[in-house]
Design an enzyme around this catalytic site. Structure first.
Site, PDB file in Angstrom:
ATOM      1  N   ASP A   9       0.865  -1.174   0.000  1.00 58.63           N
ATOM      2  CA  ASP A   9       0.000   0.000   0.000  1.00 58.63           C
ATOM      3  C   ASP A   9       0.901   1.223   0.000  1.00 58.63           C
ATOM      4  O   ASP A   9       2.086   1.137   0.322  1.00 58.63           O
ATOM      5  CB  ASP A   9      -0.896   0.001   1.251  1.00 58.63           C
ATOM      6  CG  ASP A   9      -1.838   1.193   1.265  1.00 58.63           C
ATOM      7  OD1 ASP A   9      -2.295   1.597   0.178  1.00 58.63           O
ATOM      8  OD2 ASP A   9      -2.107   1.739   2.353  1.00 58.63           O
ATOM      9  N   SER A  10       0.303   2.361  -0.332  1.00 57.20           N
ATOM     10  CA  SER A  10       1.082   3.593  -0.309  1.00 57.20           C
ATOM     11  C   SER A  10       1.456   3.982   1.122  1.00 57.20           C
ATOM     12  O   SER A  10       2.379   4.750   1.322  1.00 57.20           O
ATOM     13  CB  SER A  10       0.264   4.714  -0.947  1.00 57.20           C
ATOM     14  OG  SER A  10      -0.986   4.796  -0.310  1.00 57.20           O
ATOM     15  N   CYS A  72      -3.527  -1.150  -2.261  1.00 57.50           N
ATOM     16  CA  CYS A  72      -3.763   0.266  -2.569  1.00 57.50           C
ATOM     17  C   CYS A  72      -4.656   0.393  -3.815  1.00 57.50           C
ATOM     18  O   CYS A  72      -4.315  -0.124  -4.875  1.00 57.50           O
ATOM     19  CB  CYS A  72      -2.418   0.938  -2.818  1.00 57.50           C
ATOM     20  SG  CYS A  72      -2.559   2.661  -3.273  1.00 57.50           S
ATOM     21  N   GLU A 150      -5.120   9.504   8.743  1.00 54.53           N
ATOM     22  CA  GLU A 150      -3.704   9.573   9.143  1.00 54.53           C
ATOM     23  C   GLU A 150      -3.544  10.373  10.445  1.00 54.53           C
ATOM     24  O   GLU A 150      -2.659  10.114  11.237  1.00 54.53           O
ATOM     25  CB  GLU A 150      -2.854  10.223   8.038  1.00 54.53           C
ATOM     26  CG  GLU A 150      -2.803   9.434   6.747  1.00 54.53           C
ATOM     27  CD  GLU A 150      -1.810   8.276   6.749  1.00 54.53           C
ATOM     28  OE1 GLU A 150      -0.785   8.374   7.436  1.00 54.53           O
ATOM     29  OE2 GLU A 150      -2.081   7.275   6.062  1.00 54.53           O
ATOM     30  N   CYS A 182     -10.685   2.775  -1.184  1.00 50.54           N
ATOM     31  CA  CYS A 182      -9.435   3.320  -0.633  1.00 50.54           C
ATOM     32  C   CYS A 182      -9.133   2.562   0.648  1.00 50.54           C
ATOM     33  O   CYS A 182     -10.041   2.303   1.453  1.00 50.54           O
ATOM     34  CB  CYS A 182      -9.605   4.806  -0.338  1.00 50.54           C
ATOM     35  SG  CYS A 182      -8.169   5.520   0.480  1.00 50.54           S
ATOM     36  N   HIS A 184      -7.857   3.387   3.353  1.00 44.29           N
ATOM     37  CA  HIS A 184      -8.075   4.073   4.632  1.00 44.29           C
ATOM     38  C   HIS A 184      -9.536   4.081   5.084  1.00 44.29           C
ATOM     39  O   HIS A 184      -9.815   4.279   6.254  1.00 44.29           O
ATOM     40  CB  HIS A 184      -7.603   5.524   4.525  1.00 44.29           C
ATOM     41  CG  HIS A 184      -6.119   5.687   4.503  1.00 44.29           C
ATOM     42  ND1 HIS A 184      -5.334   5.124   3.531  1.00 44.29           N
ATOM     43  CD2 HIS A 184      -5.276   6.336   5.335  1.00 44.29           C
ATOM     44  CE1 HIS A 184      -4.073   5.437   3.758  1.00 44.29           C
ATOM     45  NE2 HIS A 184      -4.007   6.171   4.851  1.00 44.29           N
TER      46      HIS A 184
HETATM   47  N1  DGL Z   1      -3.709   3.692  -0.347  1.00 42.84           N
HETATM   48  C1  DGL Z   1      -4.387   4.706  -1.104  1.00 42.84           C
HETATM   49  C2  DGL Z   1      -5.581   4.076  -1.830  1.00 42.84           C
HETATM   50  O1  DGL Z   1      -6.103   3.046  -1.446  1.00 42.84           O
HETATM   51  C3  DGL Z   1      -4.832   5.859  -0.232  1.00 42.84           C
HETATM   52  C4  DGL Z   1      -3.706   6.730   0.272  1.00 42.84           C
HETATM   53  C5  DGL Z   1      -2.964   7.471  -0.815  1.00 42.84           C
HETATM   54  O2  DGL Z   1      -3.508   8.409  -1.416  1.00 42.84           O
HETATM   55  O3  DGL Z   1      -1.805   7.126  -1.046  1.00 42.84           O
HETATM   56  O4  DGL Z   1      -5.999   4.600  -2.814  1.00 42.84           O
END
Ligand code: DGL
Length: 263
Positions: A9-10, A72, A150, A182, A184
């Site tokens: 993930d990011s 992600c 976050e 997403c 999050h």
């Molecule tokens: N992990 C990203 C997603 O699921 C969200 C956070 C980001 O913008 O990097 O799209």
């Protein structure tokens, strides 16, 4: 050496996926990579997101993985339709998420919320319409949700106010199935349901990925592991804040030492 399942993930939001998979597959080892140093991906171009993604897939490949999962959503949009990476099965969240939403939706009207990159790509819309041409898709980018998570602004009136603004159209159109596009957003589940109404069904990546992974095990595409397992969490930057957030997101599962890696 035992092979693990690689997830990336990011940032730390993908731990919501890791937590779900770790619970569902107690004998499997996992290696997670959170690219915190370059977060967010959600406001970056597809070219940049793909370049980052390829670096991470290469890193995970070197960690002796038997499957690769792109948790992600923003990164999943640029690897859509690719089912393996250098011979290793590769899963993204878009296709299983879309299939799960279509399965539970009664009126075939589906809402998709995600980062700007995910919504701009229309990856969910196109996948849903390919699977069912009769579906109506209402997409909405919610760029403020990631920083709210976050910063731990969850179950909070501020989050609800922002959600009210973002979800206005979905509420107006009486959408009853919403894909949380997403990593999050599962953390905001309570806030989202408060705004959308408790009857709305939310589709989460962790759940759909565990079904997909189970399917690959059944097909014999991935071998099951047995015995004591290891859960490694690697991140590209580390601060006390990230460390605390990572442990909170994974609770009650306890994490060992977070590994800082340079890609
Ligand atoms: N992990 C990203 C997603 O699921 C969200 C956070 C980001 O913008 O990097 O799209």
């Amino acid at each position: 050496m035992k092979k693990s399942i690689g997830i990336f993930d990011s940032g730390l939001g993908g731990l919501t996926v890791l937590k779900e998979l770790a619970k569902k597959f107690p004998d499997e080892s996992f290696c997670y990579l959170g690219d915190i140093a370059r977060l967010p991906y959600g406001n970056k171009s597809p070219e940049t997101i793909r370049r980052y993604g390829l670096q991470i897939l290469e890193f995970l490949k070197e960690q002796n993985v038997k499957a690769l999962i792109i948790a992600c959503n923003s990164a999943s949009t640029v690897f859509l339709g690719e089912n393996e990476y250098e011979g290793i099965p590769l899963l993204n969240v878009i296709e299983p998420g879309s299939a799960a939403a279509l399965q539970i939706s009664v009126d075939k009207k589906i809402g998709v919320i995600g980062t700007s990159a995910t919504i701009r790509s229309h990856a969910y819309q196109e996948t849903l319409q390919k699977m069912d041409p009769g579906v109506t898709v209402i997409e909405q980018a919610c760029p403020l949700f990631v920083p709210l998570v976050e910063e731990g602004v969850v179950n909070d009136v501020i989050t609800e106010m922002i959600a009210e603004k973002y979800l206005k159209e979905m509420k107006k159109q009486k959408v009853e199935t919403v894909i949380l596009g997403c990593t999050h957003y599962p953390v905001l589940r309570t806030d989202l349901l408060k705004v959308l109404g408790g009857h709305v069904k939310l589709v989460e990546s962790g759940e759909v990925l565990s079904e997909q992974l189970e399917y690959l095990f059944q097909l014999g595409k991935i071998e099951k592991s047995h015995g004591p397992r290891q859960i490694r969490v690697c991140i590209t930057d580390i601060t006390d804040h990230f460390e605390k957030l990572a442990r909170e997101l994974m609770a009650p599962e306890t994490l060992g030492i977070l590994e800082k890696v340079v890609l």
